[in-house]
Design a protein around this motif. Structure first.
Motif, short mmCIF file in Angstrom:
data_model
loop_
_atom_site.label_atom_id
_atom_site.label_comp_id
_atom_site.label_asym_id
_atom_site.label_seq_id
_atom_site.Cartn_x
_atom_site.Cartn_y
_atom_site.Cartn_z
N TYR A 137 4.37 6.16 -16.97
CA TYR A 137 4.65 5.25 -18.09
C TYR A 137 4.60 3.79 -17.63
O TYR A 137 4.01 2.94 -18.31
CB TYR A 137 6.02 5.55 -18.70
N MET A 138 5.20 3.50 -16.45
CA MET A 138 5.20 2.12 -15.96
C MET A 138 3.80 1.68 -15.52
O MET A 138 3.44 0.51 -15.68
CB MET A 138 6.19 1.96 -14.80
N LEU A 139 2.99 2.60 -15.00
CA LEU A 139 1.60 2.26 -14.70
C LEU A 139 0.86 1.88 -15.97
O LEU A 139 0.07 0.94 -15.99
CB LEU A 139 0.90 3.44 -14.02
N THR A 140 1.14 2.62 -17.05
CA THR A 140 0.53 2.31 -18.35
C THR A 140 1.00 0.96 -18.86
O THR A 140 0.21 0.17 -19.41
CB THR A 140 0.88 3.41 -19.38
N SER A 178 0.84 -1.21 0.00
CA SER A 178 0.00 0.00 0.00
C SER A 178 0.86 1.25 0.00
O SER A 178 0.55 2.24 -0.67
CB SER A 178 -0.92 0.01 1.23
N ALA A 179 1.95 1.22 0.77
CA ALA A 179 2.84 2.37 0.84
C ALA A 179 3.60 2.57 -0.45
O ALA A 179 3.78 3.71 -0.92
CB ALA A 179 3.81 2.20 2.01
N ASP A 180 4.05 1.47 -1.05
CA ASP A 180 4.91 1.57 -2.22
C ASP A 180 4.22 2.12 -3.46
O ASP A 180 4.88 2.60 -4.38
CB ASP A 180 5.53 0.20 -2.55
N ILE A 181 2.89 2.03 -3.51
CA ILE A 181 2.20 2.54 -4.69
C ILE A 181 1.90 4.03 -4.59
O ILE A 181 1.41 4.64 -5.54
CB ILE A 181 0.88 1.79 -4.96
N VAL A 182 2.21 4.63 -3.44
CA VAL A 182 1.94 6.06 -3.24
C VAL A 182 3.25 6.84 -3.31
O VAL A 182 4.14 6.63 -2.48
CB VAL A 182 1.28 6.32 -1.87
N PRO A 183 3.44 7.72 -4.28
CA PRO A 183 4.64 8.56 -4.33
C PRO A 183 4.76 9.41 -3.06
O PRO A 183 3.85 10.15 -2.73
CB PRO A 183 4.41 9.44 -5.56
N ILE A 194 2.07 -7.91 -0.33
CA ILE A 194 2.36 -6.77 -1.22
C ILE A 194 1.50 -6.86 -2.49
O ILE A 194 0.91 -5.87 -2.93
CB ILE A 194 3.85 -6.74 -1.58
N ALA A 195 1.41 -8.07 -3.06
CA ALA A 195 0.62 -8.25 -4.29
C ALA A 195 -0.86 -7.96 -4.06
O ALA A 195 -1.51 -7.28 -4.86
CB ALA A 195 0.81 -9.67 -4.82
N ILE A 196 -1.39 -8.48 -2.95
CA ILE A 196 -2.80 -8.24 -2.63
C ILE A 196 -3.07 -6.76 -2.42
O ILE A 196 -4.10 -6.23 -2.87
CB ILE A 196 -3.22 -9.05 -1.38
N ALA A 197 -2.13 -6.07 -1.77
CA ALA A 197 -2.29 -4.63 -1.56
C ALA A 197 -2.30 -3.88 -2.88
O ALA A 197 -3.13 -2.98 -3.08
CB ALA A 197 -1.15 -4.11 -0.67
N PHE A 198 -1.40 -4.26 -3.77
CA PHE A 198 -1.37 -3.61 -5.09
C PHE A 198 -2.70 -3.78 -5.81
O PHE A 198 -3.22 -2.84 -6.42
CB PHE A 198 -0.24 -4.20 -5.94
N LEU A 199 -3.25 -5.00 -5.75
CA LEU A 199 -4.47 -5.29 -6.49
C LEU A 199 -5.72 -4.70 -5.84
O LEU A 199 -6.64 -4.27 -6.53
CB LEU A 199 -4.63 -6.81 -6.62
N SER A 200 -5.76 -4.70 -4.50
CA SER A 200 -7.00 -4.32 -3.82
C SER A 200 -7.05 -2.89 -3.31
O SER A 200 -8.13 -2.29 -3.24
CB SER A 200 -7.26 -5.27 -2.64
N LEU A 201 -5.90 -2.32 -2.96
CA LEU A 201 -5.90 -1.01 -2.32
C LEU A 201 -5.46 0.13 -3.23
O LEU A 201 -5.62 1.30 -2.86
CB LEU A 201 -5.01 -1.03 -1.07
N ALA A 202 -4.90 -0.19 -4.38
CA ALA A 202 -4.41 0.88 -5.27
C ALA A 202 -5.52 1.85 -5.63
O ALA A 202 -5.35 3.08 -5.56
CB ALA A 202 -3.82 0.27 -6.54
N LYS A 203 -6.70 1.33 -5.99
CA LYS A 203 -7.81 2.19 -6.38
C LYS A 203 -8.31 3.01 -5.19
O LYS A 203 -8.69 4.18 -5.34
CB LYS A 203 -8.95 1.37 -6.97
N VAL A 204 -8.32 2.40 -4.00
CA VAL A 204 -8.80 3.11 -2.80
C VAL A 204 -7.88 4.28 -2.48
O VAL A 204 -8.34 5.40 -2.22
CB VAL A 204 -8.86 2.14 -1.59
#
Length: 266
Positions: A175-178, A3-8, A68-78
């Motif tokens: 770019y990497m998100l794309t 969850s932390a790693d996906i937030v700049p 980490i994977a579950i957080a990326f998939l489930s919490l990124a949008k939140v």
């Protein structure tokens, strides 16, 4: 950590630190010596399995990577929703998290002296300047993606420095998100290779520093965290129009005590 790693601006290394797994994480990564490659190349699969289990701490890495994977998939949008709709409130909470994390690190110092203060001051200033830089206009060639991943992953395992923010500065974040969204396999594999090489190399540096210069390393990490405060503060201040100042202050305090309580629990 995911969850932390996906937030700049927020570091997964900070979360590892406050939950008490940071040194285990660094040790487990740096202890990977690829001793299982030789029997694999010789077709000795029994020795390969034995060496692989000796070399890699699967009991640690499997739940960690799954989380980490579950957080990326489930919490990124939140998290992105909160950042878009409740920007000031979200960064106020992040501000409290970072301040508390710096305090927790401070309590890890065995001795506080003038050298510690000097190291903290130097790294606070350097990080403060770094997070104020404008994003670099870089291309998206394979070598640039590889180098960006290598640098970003080193930042990601340091408490206080966000790997996503480093990618943002290097002009590779969106770019990497794309690439992930569109499954651009070549770019994704290049990024993963750069990240793995950077992680394996830099983790050994961190482990060595913690073993031989623990006080100076912790002081540097405190400075990094204090300097990083600039990012959430600027983001919060720039989006405070129409917000409740009492709620902002409350969220900073809540963020602080969330980390404080987690540290006590773990």
């Amino acid at each position: 950590m995911g969850s932390a790693d996906i937030v700049p601006g927020v570091s997964g290394g900070t979360i590892a630190l406050i939950t008490g797994i940071y040194e285990h994480l660094i040790g487990a990564i740096s202890n990977i010596k690829f001793i299982w490659l030789k029997p694999l190349l010789h077709g000795d699969f029994h020795s390969f399995k034995t060496k692989l289990l000796e070399d890699i701490d699967f009991e640690f890495f499997i739940p960690l990577l799954l989380g980490i994977a579950i957080a990326f998939l489930s919490l990124a949008k939140v998290i992105n929703f909160c950042l878009d709709v409740y920007t000031a409130y979200t960064f106020a909470f992040f501000l409290g998290l970072i301040i508390a994390s710096a305090y927790i690190l401070y309590t890890e110092l065995d001795e506080v002296n003038i050298k510690s203060f000097i190291v903290v001051a130097i790294f606070t200033v350097l990080t403060f300047i770094f997070v104020g830089l404008n994003p670099i206009a870089a291309n998206h060639s394979i070598p640039i993606i590889f180098i960006s991943a290598l640098i970003a992953i080193c930042a990601m395992i340091l408490p206080g420095i966000s790997g996503s923010f480093v990618l943002l500065l290097l002009g590779q974040y969106q770019y990497m998100l794309t690439c992930l969204a569109n499954l651009k396999i070549a770019d994704i594999i290049t990024f993963v290779l750069g990240a793995v090489i950077g992680l394996l190399g830099f983790s050994r540096v961190i482990k060595w520093l913690l073993e031989h210069y623990k006080a100076a390393t912790i002081s540097a990490l405190i400075g990094i965290m204090l300097g990083t405060v600039r990012l959430p503060y600027v983001k919060m201040a720039s989006s405070m129009a129409g917000t409740n100042i009492i709620a902002i202050i409350a969220l900073v305090i809540i963020g602080f005590f969330v980390i404080y309580i987690l540290e006590k629990k773990f």
